[in-house]
Design an enzyme around this catalytic site. Sequence first.
Site, short mmCIF file in Angstrom:
data_model
loop_
_atom_site.label_atom_id
_atom_site.label_comp_id
_atom_site.label_asym_id
_atom_site.label_seq_id
_atom_site.Cartn_x
_atom_site.Cartn_y
_atom_site.Cartn_z
N HIS A 1 -29.20 -61.71 -15.14
CA HIS A 1 -30.56 -61.24 -14.89
C HIS A 1 -30.91 -61.22 -13.41
CE1 HIS A 1 -31.16 -62.99 -19.15
NE2 HIS A 1 -30.93 -61.70 -19.22
N HIS A 2 -30.38 -62.17 -12.64
CA HIS A 2 -30.71 -62.26 -11.22
C HIS A 2 -29.48 -62.33 -10.32
CE1 HIS A 2 -34.21 -64.01 -13.39
NE2 HIS A 2 -34.89 -63.28 -12.53
N GLN B 1 -25.53 -67.83 -20.52
CA GLN B 1 -24.76 -69.00 -20.96
C GLN B 1 -24.51 -68.95 -22.47
OE1 GLN B 1 -25.96 -72.76 -19.28
NE2 GLN B 1 -25.19 -73.90 -21.03
#
Length: 208
Positions: A100-101, A139
């Site tokens: 996401h980042h 994760q």
Amino acid sequence: MDDMDAKTPAELRPETLAQTRPSREQAEEAVRTLIAWAGDNPNREGLLDTPKRVVKAYEEWFSGYEADPAKELSRTFEDVQGYDDMVMLTNIDVESHCEHHLAPIMGVAHVAYLPRKNVVGISKIARVVEIFSKRMQTQETMTAQIADIIMEAMDARGVAVLIDAKHQCMTTRGVHHPNVSTITTTFAGEFKSDDELRGRFMRLVERA
């Protein structure tokens, strides 16, 4: 195409990546754009070689896209004197990046499997963790991927995976909680159906 290749998403297959992957020059130019967008001058002395360094770092950080975890597990050994109990590796380093980042995910993985008749070299289990971690990940997905490939490629009776990691997308930005650790687990086969076996795995993790 074999069964393992068929289960690889089309966008991640080598032949697709070869067709769509930007050139090194394009990647370096993208880094220059980001440096300028951040507010600095990509042409000043200290930043001139940064695009090359970043692209080289990306090659290392995301080398898992170039590797096949099934191949790592393809060479097994039968001469183990009938050993059929748990094989477990603890504290395997996890160095990944949040999809996401693109912020680092740092932690450890604990992996166990129950062999049906074959075992694999212990370094191969660590290598499987490394392959999946060196991709853009969540994760949760990574935990399931590790369990699934060991279960299938080795025809294992059961697999257990626990990952304990910290996410810098949460520690260095956003909510800024540096001490929060994320734990994910996946249990398959006998580890999923046998409470005592699963408990034994968790106790060994606590001792690690």
